[in-house]
Design a protein around this motif. Structure first.
Motif, PDB file in Angstrom:
ATOM      1  N   SER A 233       0.824   9.230  -0.318  1.00  0.00           N
ATOM      2  CA  SER A 233       2.192  10.018  -0.633  1.00  0.00           C
ATOM      3  C   SER A 233       1.656  11.761   0.488  1.00  0.00           C
ATOM      4  O   SER A 233       0.923  11.834   0.381  1.00  0.00           O
ATOM      5  CB  SER A 233       2.646  10.291  -1.992  1.00  0.00           C
ATOM      6  OG  SER A 233       1.368  11.366  -2.281  1.00  0.00           O
TER       7      SER A 233
ATOM      8  N   ARG B 144       0.898  -1.196  -0.012  1.00  0.00           N
ATOM      9  CA  ARG B 144       0.449   0.366   0.059  1.00  0.00           C
ATOM     10  C   ARG B 144       0.835   1.498   0.030  1.00  0.00           C
ATOM     11  O   ARG B 144       1.864   1.104   1.189  1.00  0.00           O
ATOM     12  CB  ARG B 144      -1.282   0.270   1.481  1.00  0.00           C
ATOM     13  CG  ARG B 144      -2.239   1.107   1.248  1.00  0.00           C
ATOM     14  CD  ARG B 144      -2.444   1.179   0.109  1.00  0.00           C
ATOM     15  NE  ARG B 144      -3.289   2.603   0.124  1.00  0.00           N
ATOM     16  CZ  ARG B 144      -4.355   2.907   0.377  1.00  0.00           C
ATOM     17  NH1 ARG B 144      -5.953   1.680   0.667  1.00  0.00           N
ATOM     18  NH2 ARG B 144      -5.479   3.746   0.696  1.00  0.00           N
ATOM     19  N   SER B 145       0.426   2.153  -1.396  1.00  0.00           N
ATOM     20  CA  SER B 145       1.480   3.431  -0.092  1.00  0.00           C
ATOM     21  C   SER B 145       0.773   4.518  -0.325  1.00  0.00           C
ATOM     22  O   SER B 145      -0.645   4.711  -1.193  1.00  0.00           O
ATOM     23  CB  SER B 145       2.757   3.938  -1.788  1.00  0.00           C
ATOM     24  OG  SER B 145       1.512   3.598  -3.548  1.00  0.00           O
TER      25      SER B 145
END
Length: 91
Positions: free
Chosen positions: A82, A79-80
């Motif tokens: 920003s 999972r990312s």
């Protein structure tokens, strides 16, 4: 002031201002970074503001609650998200 708190319910946007210096910092985060940690180390002239995906000790606090932000991924998944930190002169 000593401070170590996880804020819930933030809109993934924050502004920190230093009016005495004419500066500010805007923070914008993506989901699932739905919590914001604010930490000031005792006796130090700095702080940490960090968007995070879960409350403190989320795995041990789930106990039927669904609002801890705890994310469990199957092996091989990821999972990312920003975060954008934008410093600027106060205008």
């Amino acid at each position: 002031m000593d401070f170590d708190t996880v804020f819930t319910g933030w809109a993934r946007r924050a502004r920190i201002s230093w009016p005495e210096h004419g500066r500010r910092l805007d923070i914008e985060a993506e989901a699932p970074l739905d919590f914001l940690v604010l930490y000031t180390p005792p006796g130090e002239p700095f702080f940490c503001a960090e968007p995070v995906s879960n409350i403190t000790d989320a795995f041990n606090r789930t106990g039927g609650r669904i609002d801890t932000g705890c994310i469990v991924l199957a092996p091989g998944l990821m999972r990312s998200a920003s975060v954008r930190f934008t410093p600027s002169l106060a205008g």
